[in-house]
Design a protein around this motif. Structure first.
Motif, PDB file in Angstrom:
ATOM      1  N   GLU A 161       0.817  -1.214   0.000  1.00  0.00           N
ATOM      2  CA  GLU A 161       0.000   0.000   0.000  1.00  0.00           C
ATOM      3  C   GLU A 161       0.850   1.262   0.000  1.00  0.00           C
ATOM      4  OE1 GLU A 161      -2.341  -3.348   1.737  1.00  0.00           O
ATOM      5  OE2 GLU A 161      -0.328  -2.539   2.093  1.00  0.00           O
ATOM      6  N   LEU A 162       1.987   1.236   0.664  1.00  0.00           N
ATOM      7  CA  LEU A 162       2.814   2.439   0.786  1.00  0.00           C
ATOM      8  C   LEU A 162       3.757   2.626  -0.387  1.00  0.00           C
ATOM      9  CD1 LEU A 162       1.687   2.263   3.690  1.00  0.00           C
ATOM     10  CD2 LEU A 162       3.938   2.989   4.508  1.00  0.00           C
ATOM     11  N   PHE A 163       4.214   1.519  -0.978  1.00  0.00           N
ATOM     12  CA  PHE A 163       5.259   1.612  -1.999  1.00  0.00           C
ATOM     13  C   PHE A 163       4.844   1.024  -3.356  1.00  0.00           C
ATOM     14  CE2 PHE A 163       7.411   1.967   2.062  1.00  0.00           C
ATOM     15  CZ  PHE A 163       8.314   2.990   1.840  1.00  0.00           C
ATOM     16  N   GLY A 164       3.540   0.845  -3.569  1.00  0.00           N
ATOM     17  CA  GLY A 164       3.045   0.476  -4.894  1.00  0.00           C
ATOM     18  C   GLY A 164       3.319  -0.947  -5.312  1.00  0.00           C
ATOM     19  N   GLY A 165       3.131  -1.892  -4.399  1.00  0.00           N
ATOM     20  CA  GLY A 165       3.518  -3.260  -4.699  1.00  0.00           C
ATOM     21  C   GLY A 165       2.482  -4.125  -5.373  1.00  0.00           C
ATOM     22  N   TYR A 166       1.203  -3.790  -5.283  1.00  0.00           N
ATOM     23  CA  TYR A 166       0.181  -4.677  -5.843  1.00  0.00           C
ATOM     24  C   TYR A 166       0.200  -4.666  -7.366  1.00  0.00           C
ATOM     25  CZ  TYR A 166      -1.890  -5.077  -1.186  1.00  0.00           C
ATOM     26  OH  TYR A 166      -2.099  -5.326   0.145  1.00  0.00           O
ATOM     27  N   ALA A 167       0.109  -5.858  -7.958  1.00  0.00           N
ATOM     28  CA  ALA A 167       0.085  -5.965  -9.420  1.00  0.00           C
ATOM     29  C   ALA A 167      -1.138  -5.279 -10.005  1.00  0.00           C
ATOM     30  CB  ALA A 167       0.114  -7.442  -9.829  1.00  0.00           C
ATOM     31  N   ARG A 168      -2.224  -5.207  -9.227  1.00  0.00           N
ATOM     32  CA  ARG A 168      -3.437  -4.581  -9.753  1.00  0.00           C
ATOM     33  C   ARG A 168      -3.233  -3.099 -10.030  1.00  0.00           C
ATOM     34  NH1 ARG A 168      -5.251  -5.876  -4.372  1.00  0.00           N
ATOM     35  NH2 ARG A 168      -5.358  -4.041  -2.996  1.00  0.00           N
ATOM     36  N   TYR A 169      -2.268  -2.461  -9.359  1.00  0.00           N
ATOM     37  CA  TYR A 169      -2.002  -1.051  -9.644  1.00  0.00           C
ATOM     38  C   TYR A 169      -1.598  -0.867 -11.100  1.00  0.00           C
ATOM     39  CZ  TYR A 169      -1.866  -0.268  -4.554  1.00  0.00           C
ATOM     40  OH  TYR A 169      -2.164  -0.191  -3.222  1.00  0.00           O
ATOM     41  N   GLN A 170      -0.751  -1.737 -11.570  1.00  0.00           N
ATOM     42  CA  GLN A 170      -0.279  -1.589 -12.943  1.00  0.00           C
ATOM     43  C   GLN A 170      -1.349  -1.981 -13.955  1.00  0.00           C
ATOM     44  OE1 GLN A 170       3.952  -2.773 -13.440  1.00  0.00           O
ATOM     45  NE2 GLN A 170       3.906  -3.153 -11.225  1.00  0.00           N
ATOM     46  N   ARG A 171      -2.172  -2.991 -13.605  1.00  0.00           N
ATOM     47  CA  ARG A 171      -3.296  -3.326 -14.489  1.00  0.00           C
ATOM     48  C   ARG A 171      -4.259  -2.155 -14.578  1.00  0.00           C
ATOM     49  NH1 ARG A 171      -3.495  -8.081 -11.440  1.00  0.00           N
ATOM     50  NH2 ARG A 171      -5.510  -7.449 -10.555  1.00  0.00           N
ATOM     51  N   ALA A 172      -4.575  -1.573 -13.428  1.00  0.00           N
ATOM     52  CA  ALA A 172      -5.513  -0.454 -13.417  1.00  0.00           C
ATOM     53  C   ALA A 172      -4.947   0.751 -14.158  1.00  0.00           C
ATOM     54  CB  ALA A 172      -5.848  -0.073 -11.970  1.00  0.00           C
ATOM     55  N   LEU A 173      -3.650   1.000 -14.009  1.00  0.00           N
ATOM     56  CA  LEU A 173      -3.029   2.124 -14.711  1.00  0.00           C
ATOM     57  C   LEU A 173      -3.122   1.952 -16.221  1.00  0.00           C
ATOM     58  CD1 LEU A 173       0.144   2.863 -12.551  1.00  0.00           C
ATOM     59  CD2 LEU A 173      -1.797   4.401 -12.941  1.00  0.00           C
ATOM     60  N   ARG A 174      -2.903   0.725 -16.689  1.00  0.00           N
ATOM     61  CA  ARG A 174      -3.009   0.483 -18.146  1.00  0.00           C
ATOM     62  C   ARG A 174      -4.417   0.785 -18.646  1.00  0.00           C
ATOM     63  NH1 ARG A 174       0.405  -3.983 -16.823  1.00  0.00           N
ATOM     64  NH2 ARG A 174      -1.379  -5.403 -16.743  1.00  0.00           N
TER      65      ARG A 174
END
Length: 636
Positions: free
Chosen positions: A383-396
């Protein structure tokens, strides 16, 4: 670590009632128990203690301040309490210390500075109740990140509070009416978010908040507004406007090491055996590496392994432990060991909760508690350092959505959803989800699609309505920062920290989480985005620091996750148990869920058309909880 419970207001046999409630919390504090009452004021505080700091009677609770004005029941730890004692000494506000417990320090700073100023000075995890004998008020407070739980509400005509719901449920006059709106949110997220609880009359105190109840509030049966003494939301926005500037990456790595060392050193404070969980992943490996750097002796580390190779990561933890030189213990468990936990879940979690990694977490806590009383955890890094893979899926998908003119998003989504009815549609999952992503009104509702389960939970929960949450609040932060903030406000305190606290306390084990020191949080929020996610890899800065202690080859590998093969289990060894909970008769008897919607998912899962296990687990945990309250359905 401890458990607290208390009541203020009309209640017959208050001491006997609180003795029963205290007994319900005995797992949180098996070392001693205490009770304090002001019969004239009608207030009683009860406490069970897991002794960690100052094991003597000087640490006994509830505790009265040296000045005699305040009485406190505290659950948690104040890590900077020795620093606060020194400051009080310099200011001339220090009392004649009776011992060296952090509870005594807490009372002293409240006596010297007042409640809100004291809260802002604390570094730690805590939930506490404070009775002010002079003002005749009761205050409740919870730590900044929400590591320690605190429920509160009216039971009869009294105001009651407790660390867990089971302590309130045992009180005469408790209203067990369900909050169907809370259950609707549960079906969206697989947890019940604060301030809601499963009961309509009971609420969770929000992280970083306190509330003071007066005699007038009590008489009117009013729940006064809570006050934020710290806000993750405000800290994120303020920090983003004041980014840290580094001329070289090495400077950023040094800065992270310094702030983490400070947090880890403080959280190694204990008068009892201490260790750490080690999965072999980035977060836990970094915490253990820093602990070992700070320790003259080998750190005790613990990992759990599974006989099924597909979800076993114990070997990775073993390699990291060998490199760091820790005293490593691992326990291999079978699928049946994990299945045997299922019947205990409603009692351990006390309200519906459906993160299936709760099962291995319970096993890990039980194992560690046989060796140590305190264990440090690596939670919070994602949560603090951007580790979840879903962050990158959502960004795309956010970038793709941004290329579509706003006026075209609705029609495009509708067209794709229509095509999905007659031909397969891949990508984000299904055509309906694509349509919802196109029509999302902002980054919060957009991201919610990536962390939601049932598509229309209000149709699933009979009489339930979807309430607005922080996902609906406008936010000016960039998408990546907004997603991390939303998870910090929701998934972290209401899922991850609930999972860890209840599992650990069921085993009478204290867990500490250095990455959730609020100073680490503030540091992370001030980092430029490329220090969190770089070249498609999350937690970039944490990884660079870890590579100083552990070879990169031991860390850079696909992560399996700390889970169980739930989909397979529901078609196999859990099938009979699940079928009993999900059949139309059981669903109708409890009257919470639409049987047709549940049965459609269940039959589709059994037929292998789709893995609906994550959706069904929320229904199953709710049904199992209802059975535990109203009857029984035996699990295998």
């Amino acid at each position: 670590m401890c458990g607290i419970v208390g009541a203020w207001g009309p209640m017959e046999n208050r001491q006997d009632v609180l003795a029963i409630s205290r007994k319900a919390l005995r797992h949180r504090g098996p070392d001693s128990e205490g009770f304090w009452e002001d019969a004239e004021a009608g207030v009683g505080l009860a406490h069970v203690r897991l002794a960690i700091v100052d094991l003597s009677e000087a640490g006994h609770q509830p505790m009265v301040s040296a000045c005699g004005r305040y009485v406190v029941a505290l659950n948690g730890e104040v890590y900077n309490h020795l620093d606060l004692r020194e400051l009080l000494q310099v200011q001339g506000h220090a009392p004649d210390w009776r011992g060296h417990s952090d509870t005594e320090t807490l009372l002293a700073v409240i006596s010297a500075w007042g409640l809100e100023a004291a809260l802002q000075s604390l570094v730690g995890m805590y939930a506490f109740a404070l009775w002010d004998r002079e003002a005749g008020t009761l205050s409740l407070a919870r730590d900044r990140m929400g590591e320690k739980p605190l429920y509160w509400g009216h039971v009869g005509n009294a105001l009651a509070f407790a660390s867990e719901l089971k302590a309130l449920r045992s009180m005469p006059g408790f209203d067990a009416g369900l909050d169907r709106d809370a259950l609707t949110l549960m079906m969206r997220h697989n947890y019940i978010p604060a301030p809601y609880s499963v009961y309509a009359g009971i609420r969770k105190l929000m992280p970083g908040h306190f509330v003071t109840i007066s005699a007038a509030d009590l008489k009117q049966r009013a729940l006064p507004s809570t006050v934020a003494y710290w806000s993750a939301w405000q800290t994120a926005h303020k920090s983003f406007e004041q980014p840290l500037a580094f001329t070289r990456d090495a400077e950023a790595i040094d800065a992270l090491e310094q702030v983490l060392m400070t947090a880890v050193r403080a959280q190694m404070m204990a008068d009892v055996p201490l260790g750490a969980f080690l999965s072999g992943g980035v977060d836990s490996s970094l915490v253990v590496a820093l602990m070992q750097n700070l320790s003259a002796n080998a750190v005790n580390t613990y990992a759990i392994g599974f006989e099924e190779a597909a979800w076993d990561e114990a070997g990775y933890a073993r390699e990291v432990a060998a490199h760091l030189g820790t005293r490593h213990t691992e326990l291999y468990v079978s699928a049946q060991d994990a299945l045997d936990v299922v019947p205990d879940l409603p009692d351990i979690y006390d309200e519906p909760f459906a993160d299936s990694s709760q099962i291995p977490t319970i096993l890990l806590m039980k194992m560690a508690s046989e060796h140590v009383t305190v264990a440090l955890s690596g939670d919070g890094g994602d949560e603090l350092f951007g580790g979840y893979a879903r962050y990158q899926r959502a960004l795309r998908w956010w970038e793709k959505r941004g290329r579509v003119p706003s006026l075209m998003r609705g029609p495009l989504g509708a067209v794709v959803q229509g095509l999905g009815r007659v031909m397969p549609f891949g990508g984000v999952g299904q055509s309906g989800k694509f349509n919802r992503l196109m029509q999302a009104t902002g980054s919060g509702p957009f991201y919610r699609q990536f962390v939601s389960y049932w598509e229309d939970p209000a149709a699933l929960v009979l009489g339930g309505r979807l309430q607005e949450t922080v996902f609906d609040q406008p936010c000016a932060l960039p998408m990546a920062e907004h997603m991390m903030l939303l998870d910090t406000l929701t998934y972290l305190p209401d899922d991850i920290l609930v999972k860890v606290d209840r599992a650990a306390m069921a085993a009478s084990l204290e867990t500490r989480i250095p990455l959730l020191d609020h100073r680490v949080y503030a540091f992370a929020r001030r980092l430029a985005p490329h220090y969190k996610i770089r070249d498609g890899q999350g937690k970039w800065l944490m990884r660079q620091l870890l590579y100083r202690h552990v070879p990169q080859a031991l860390i850079d590998r696909p992560k399996k996750g700390f889970g169980v093969p739930l989909g397979q289990w529901l078609r196999g060894p859990l099938k009979e148990w699940a079928s009993a909970l999900l059949d139309s008769a059981s669903l109708t008897r409890h009257g919470v869920f639409n049987p047709d919607l549940v049965q459609a998912k269940w039959q589709g899962h059994l037929a292998g058309r789709h893995d609906w296990s994550a959706h069904l687990w929320g229904v199953l945990m709710t049904q199992a909880w209802l059975d535990a309250r109203q009857g029984t359905t035996e699990a295998p």
